[in-house]
Design an enzyme around this catalytic site. Sequence first.
Site, PDB file in Angstrom:
ATOM      1  N   HIS A 195      30.540  19.390  -6.534  1.00 20.56           N
ATOM      2  CA  HIS A 195      29.177  19.314  -7.053  1.00 20.56           C
ATOM      3  C   HIS A 195      28.486  18.135  -6.370  1.00 20.56           C
ATOM      4  CE1 HIS A 195      26.588  17.016  -9.951  1.00 20.56           C
ATOM      5  NE2 HIS A 195      25.933  18.154  -9.942  1.00 20.56           N
TER       6      HIS A 195
ATOM      7  N   THR B 220      21.062  15.034  -5.332  1.00 18.04           N
ATOM      8  CA  THR B 220      20.275  13.823  -5.133  1.00 18.04           C
ATOM      9  C   THR B 220      18.836  14.162  -5.468  1.00 18.04           C
ATOM     10  OG1 THR B 220      19.953  14.302  -2.766  1.00 18.04           O
ATOM     11  CG2 THR B 220      21.776  12.843  -3.351  1.00 18.04           C
TER      12      THR B 220
ATOM     13  N   HIS C 111      31.986  27.035  -5.509  1.00 20.79           N
ATOM     14  CA  HIS C 111      33.183  27.615  -6.116  1.00 20.79           C
ATOM     15  C   HIS C 111      33.924  28.420  -5.046  1.00 20.79           C
ATOM     16  CE1 HIS C 111      31.975  26.475 -10.142  1.00 20.79           C
ATOM     17  NE2 HIS C 111      30.800  27.040  -9.965  1.00 20.79           N
TER      18      HIS C 111
END
Length: 294
Positions: A126, A129, A116
């Site tokens: 965003h 994995t 952010h």
Amino acid sequence: MTDGNLDTQKSRAREWFRSLQADICARFEALEDAADRPLYSGAPGRFELTEWKRGDGSEDLGGGRMGLMRGKVFEKVGVHFSEVYGTFSEAFAAQIPGADQSEGRFWASGISLIAHPRNPKVPAAHMNTRMLVTSQSWFGGGGDLNPLLDYQRDQAFEDSVDFHAAMKAACDTHEAADYAQMKETCDTYFHLPHRDEPRGTGGIFYDRFNSGDWDADFAFTQQVGSQFADIYPRLVARRMNETWSEAQREEQLIQRGRYVEFNLLYDRGTTFGLKTGGNVTSILSSMPPVVKWP
């Protein structure tokens, strides 16, 4: 889940996720160092890395390393590594492929990130994995871009074009990674049905990815992480020194609310973390530091 080859695969995946966390943290701290007056003041942000253990400590259930930073460029950013294992609840196991044959036992490791930025002109982002093992094993994850100003919220926006190109480049390394399909999956998944609007301008999203070639699947997942680690800092550097207005800051705070709504209502990663006894502080650290609902 005790097969020697599987143990090697889990070790390789775990170490990669840990190294990716360190790499991304270093790149983000370099952006903090590059932030100059008059837009930014104060000391550059630095990640606070906190090790955590899952469960009450009576048995080894894994844990992780939470990385949080509040800085000049990044109002709040979390880059988190986890490796957790144990047994799903009976109700949750019914939702996970292969869990019925593993008696609910599982192992999972991965990295999750949400950024952010302070400047409304810098898109939020965003990425995650992961590798998950029950009686089966697979990879999942992806990355998506979240511009916060109305004129940026179009896939033709320059930053989104470049972000999608990076995600396509990752897919192009693996014959089974269909970029068009993963892009469509991302657009469908990161959609707010109660508002009938997208959360951002998308990227790629994949889950339960197993082509039958573990090494190739792992290499693809590494490419997703590496491409993100390269492209997103470049997008931040492109926008972070642009001036912004109070009206744009207000728009940013309102649009951040869409991220909150998605994460609390629909996000599978949030659900998985909470239902497997993950670190609540780490899971919910993805929430924006300041947000408004008008």
